[in-house]
Design an enzyme around this catalytic site. Structure first.
Site, PDB file in Angstrom:
ATOM      1  N   ARG A 150      -3.679  17.226   8.815  1.00  0.00           N
ATOM      2  CA  ARG A 150      -2.453  17.664   9.572  1.00  0.00           C
ATOM      3  C   ARG A 150      -1.859  19.059   9.281  1.00  0.00           C
ATOM      4  NH1 ARG A 150       0.322  12.306   6.648  1.00  0.00           N
ATOM      5  NH2 ARG A 150      -0.210  10.923   8.021  1.00  0.00           N
ATOM      6  N   CYS A 183       4.482   8.942   8.779  1.00  0.00           N
ATOM      7  CA  CYS A 183       5.274   8.019   9.263  1.00  0.00           C
ATOM      8  C   CYS A 183       6.728   8.137   9.037  1.00  0.00           C
ATOM      9  CB  CYS A 183       5.163   6.322   9.001  1.00  0.00           C
ATOM     10  SG  CYS A 183       4.408   6.046   7.387  1.00  0.00           S
ATOM     11  N   SER A 237       3.875  -2.777   5.617  1.00  0.00           N
ATOM     12  CA  SER A 237       3.019  -2.303   6.523  1.00  0.00           C
ATOM     13  C   SER A 237       2.464  -1.049   6.605  1.00  0.00           C
ATOM     14  CB  SER A 237       3.388  -2.680   7.929  1.00  0.00           C
ATOM     15  OG  SER A 237       4.321  -2.191   8.242  1.00  0.00           O
ATOM     16  N   HIS A 247      10.429   1.618   8.443  1.00  0.00           N
ATOM     17  CA  HIS A 247      10.888   2.519   7.097  1.00  0.00           C
ATOM     18  C   HIS A 247      12.345   3.013   7.550  1.00  0.00           C
ATOM     19  CE1 HIS A 247       6.892   2.448   5.973  1.00  0.00           C
ATOM     20  NE2 HIS A 247       6.361   3.767   6.112  1.00  0.00           N
TER      21      HIS A 247
HETATM   22  N1  LIG Z   1       0.196   1.744   8.009  1.00  0.00           N
HETATM   23  C1  LIG Z   1       1.198   2.811   8.472  1.00  0.00           C
HETATM   24  O1  LIG Z   1       2.559   2.514   8.669  1.00  0.00           O
HETATM   25  C2  LIG Z   1       0.654   4.256   8.774  1.00  0.00           C
HETATM   26  C3  LIG Z   1       1.662   4.958   9.466  1.00  0.00           C
HETATM   27  C4  LIG Z   1       1.483   6.389   9.475  1.00  0.00           C
HETATM   28  C5  LIG Z   1      -0.047   6.922   9.264  1.00  0.00           C
HETATM   29  N2  LIG Z   1      -0.780   5.906   8.517  1.00  0.00           N
HETATM   30  C6  LIG Z   1      -2.040   6.534   8.232  1.00  0.00           C
HETATM   31  O2  LIG Z   1      -2.945   5.752   9.266  1.00  0.00           O
HETATM   32  C7  LIG Z   1      -4.252   5.575   8.517  1.00  0.00           C
HETATM   33  C8  LIG Z   1      -4.582   4.008   8.556  1.00  0.00           C
HETATM   34  O3  LIG Z   1      -3.287   3.436   7.981  1.00  0.00           O
HETATM   35  P1  LIG Z   1      -3.637   1.732   7.987  1.00  0.00           P
HETATM   36  O4  LIG Z   1      -2.347   1.423   7.361  1.00  0.00           O
HETATM   37  O5  LIG Z   1      -4.087   1.282   9.159  1.00  0.00           O
HETATM   38  O6  LIG Z   1      -4.771   1.631   6.800  1.00  0.00           O
HETATM   39  P2  LIG Z   1      -5.602  -0.065   6.744  1.00  0.00           P
HETATM   40  O7  LIG Z   1      -5.046  -1.148   7.155  1.00  0.00           O
HETATM   41  O8  LIG Z   1      -6.169   0.151   5.271  1.00  0.00           O
HETATM   42  O9  LIG Z   1      -6.846   0.322   7.734  1.00  0.00           O
HETATM   43  C9  LIG Z   1      -8.056   1.142   7.702  1.00  0.00           C
HETATM   44  C10 LIG Z   1      -8.869   0.835   8.898  1.00  0.00           C
HETATM   45  O10 LIG Z   1     -10.005   1.811   8.629  1.00  0.00           O
HETATM   46  C11 LIG Z   1     -11.015   1.386   8.543  1.00  0.00           C
HETATM   47  N3  LIG Z   1     -12.062   2.184   7.720  1.00  0.00           N
HETATM   48  C12 LIG Z   1     -11.900   2.269   6.475  1.00  0.00           C
HETATM   49  N4  LIG Z   1     -12.981   3.064   5.967  1.00  0.00           N
HETATM   50  C13 LIG Z   1     -13.743   3.265   7.030  1.00  0.00           C
HETATM   51  C14 LIG Z   1     -15.094   4.234   7.222  1.00  0.00           C
HETATM   52  N5  LIG Z   1     -15.522   4.870   6.160  1.00  0.00           N
HETATM   53  N6  LIG Z   1     -15.497   4.195   8.603  1.00  0.00           N
HETATM   54  C15 LIG Z   1     -14.972   3.480   9.433  1.00  0.00           C
HETATM   55  N7  LIG Z   1     -13.872   2.824   9.527  1.00  0.00           N
HETATM   56  C16 LIG Z   1     -13.202   2.755   8.096  1.00  0.00           C
HETATM   57  C17 LIG Z   1     -11.045  -0.166   7.964  1.00  0.00           C
HETATM   58  O11 LIG Z   1     -12.016  -0.940   8.606  1.00  0.00           O
HETATM   59  P3  LIG Z   1     -12.463  -2.393   7.894  1.00  0.00           P
HETATM   60  O12 LIG Z   1     -11.278  -3.333   8.138  1.00  0.00           O
HETATM   61  O13 LIG Z   1     -13.784  -2.605   8.282  1.00  0.00           O
HETATM   62  O14 LIG Z   1     -12.634  -2.016   6.457  1.00  0.00           O
HETATM   63  C18 LIG Z   1      -9.683  -0.503   8.707  1.00  0.00           C
HETATM   64  O15 LIG Z   1      -9.785  -0.567  10.239  1.00  0.00           O
HETATM   65  C19 LIG Z   1      -4.158   6.128   7.129  1.00  0.00           C
HETATM   66  O16 LIG Z   1      -4.808   7.401   7.318  1.00  0.00           O
HETATM   67  C20 LIG Z   1      -2.705   6.192   6.844  1.00  0.00           C
HETATM   68  O17 LIG Z   1      -2.320   7.056   5.860  1.00  0.00           O
HETATM   69  C21 LIG Z   1      -0.330   4.528   8.220  1.00  0.00           C
END
Ligand SMILES: NC(=O)c1ccc[n+]([C@@H]2O[C@H](COP(=O)([O-])OP(=O)(O)OC[C@H]3O[C@@H](n4cnc5c(N)ncnc54)[C@H](OP(=O)(O)O)[C@@H]3O)[C@@H](O)[C@H]2O)c1
Length: 348
Positions: A112, A147, A177, A240
């Site tokens: 970022r 977010c 979430s 949020h």
């Molecule tokens: N949640 C939100 O509202 C939000 C908003 C803005 C930004 N973000 C950002 O978006 C990103 C994802 O967040 P999330 O909340 O969706 O997280 P999450 O639910 O924990 O999902 C993580 C994903 O990444 C995969 N993964 C983990 N380690 C990996 C690796 N070494 N190689 C390939 N795939 C891998 C996981 O696969 P498996 O299921 O196979 O473990 C899962 O599909 C983060 O960087 C977070 O900071 C999140």
């Protein structure tokens, strides 16, 4: 118009699932690869993803086999990669993909603040997309802010550009979430508020100033607005909520403030894109709005809602609350809008 095939990285996570649901009927993009960790590789997507969004898993994706990162070998097959990888794991993977010619739209924190990576919200800083030309290529990375930062930046841009903002205090009440598909243990948040989210306050204090900054020389000169943030986790599923108190640079009336926020629009090249909301900011006058359950879906989750506008007697102290969908405008929907803008401008 032919559809551009895309890969979703981190497809089984909270953000990845939102990508899959938003891309199901997308007029310009189609999902060609679903990528996750070794835990999920080889499984049908429906078995690997603990589905969170309302509605069923899109039929075209349900039976697709989840692949690993090494399966992304050719940018011809999936020129666009949407990334929902965790911070830390994302950085080297995304750099490598960009070096190999993929166009990466990421939600992770790692790139970022890189000088040549735009923190893009096309309604606010469409011109920053030019930064990708300074990356080594042949591919490149475009990042989303955190977010909470995206949701705050929209009304902040409206007010700062029209009136000027001197300083801002914000307290976020962030949804479950936002903590990912595994979320937070129910027993930790029921009848409770968690008063700290690791890393969030630093992001919320710095990222909006980069998005609002000026493109100059080799990078972005951040807009010097001091932002003081407190970030908390509350027992809300999605959406949020942020309570803002800021100081305007000059006195204004409540009518002017309301009008400036409500009339905020992106440039003409952004309005009309498939995911662009008609009004990026909805101003709600009822004293009991916005509420996460009622307002997080505004314009399919792509509009944020501002309410409780109150001005101090000196016309400069302004208070309001803002609510937005963390996984749509705060993540997957924002990346898709960024990719639409990049495609419309000939970058893809
Ligand atoms: N949640 C939100 O509202 C939000 C908003 C803005 C930004 N973000 C950002 O978006 C990103 C994802 O967040 P999330 O909340 O969706 O997280 P999450 O639910 O924990 O999902 C993580 C994903 O990444 C995969 N993964 C983990 N380690 C990996 C690796 N070494 N190689 C390939 N795939 C891998 C996981 O696969 P498996 O299921 O196979 O473990 C899962 O599909 C983060 O960087 C977070 O900071 C999140």
């Amino acid at each position: 118009m032919t559809k551009t095939p895309v890969a979703v990285l981190g497809a089984t996570g909270a953000v990845g699932q939102r990508f899959v649901s938003l891309l199901a009927d997308h007029p310009w993009f189609e999902v060609a690869a679903l990528v996750a960790s070794d835990r999920s590789v080889g499984k049908p997507y429906a078995d690997a993803a603990p589905w969170i969004p309302d509605g069923a898993i899109p039929a075209a994706c349900a039976s697709m086999k989840v692949e690993g990162v090494p399966s992304l070998t050719s940018p011809e097959k999936t020129p666009i990669v949407f990334s929902g990888l965790p911070g830390g794991a994302a950085g080297p993977v995304e750099s490598d993909l960009a070096r190999r010619g993929f166009k990466v739209f990421t939600n992770a924190r790692d790139h970022r603040m890189d000088a040549d990576v735009p923190l893009l919200i096309p309604e606010v800083n469409a011109d920053h997309l030019d930064l990708v030309k300074r990356q080594q290529g042949p591919g490149w990375i475009v990042a989303n802010g955190n977010c909470t930062a995206i949701i705050l930046t929209l009304p902040l841009a409206a007010l700062h550009r029209a009136i000027g903002v001197e300083e801002l205090h914000v307290t976020s009440m962030q949804a479950l979430s936002g903590a990912g598909a595994a979320a937070v243990a129910a027993l930790d948040v029921t009848d409770n508020i968690l008063p700290h989210i690791a890393g969030e306050e630093e992001k919320l204090s710095t990222e909006p100033t980069k998005t609002l900054g000026r493109l100059e020389g080799d990078g972005v000169v951040p807009e010097p607005i001091p932002i003081h943030a407190t970030c908390t986790r509350v027992g809300v599923r999605e959406g949020h909520f942020e309570s803002v108190h800021l100081r305007l640079k000059r006195p204004a009336t409540l009518d002017e403030v309301r009008q400036r926020v409500a009339e905020f629009r992106g440039p003409p090249g952004v309005q009309g894109l498939p995911s662009a909301p008609k009004m990026p900011i909805h101003v709600l006058d009822a004293p009991d709005r916005p509420q996460p359950r009622r307002d997080r879906e505004a314009e399919r989750g792509m509009a944020v809602s501002v309410g409780r506008l109150r001005l101090d007697p000196d016309g400069r102290g302004l208070r309001f609350v803002v609510l937005g969908s963390n996984t749509v405008r705060g993540a997957a929907g924002q990346s898709i809008l960024n990719a639409e803008y990049a495609r419309a401008q000939g970058f893809v």
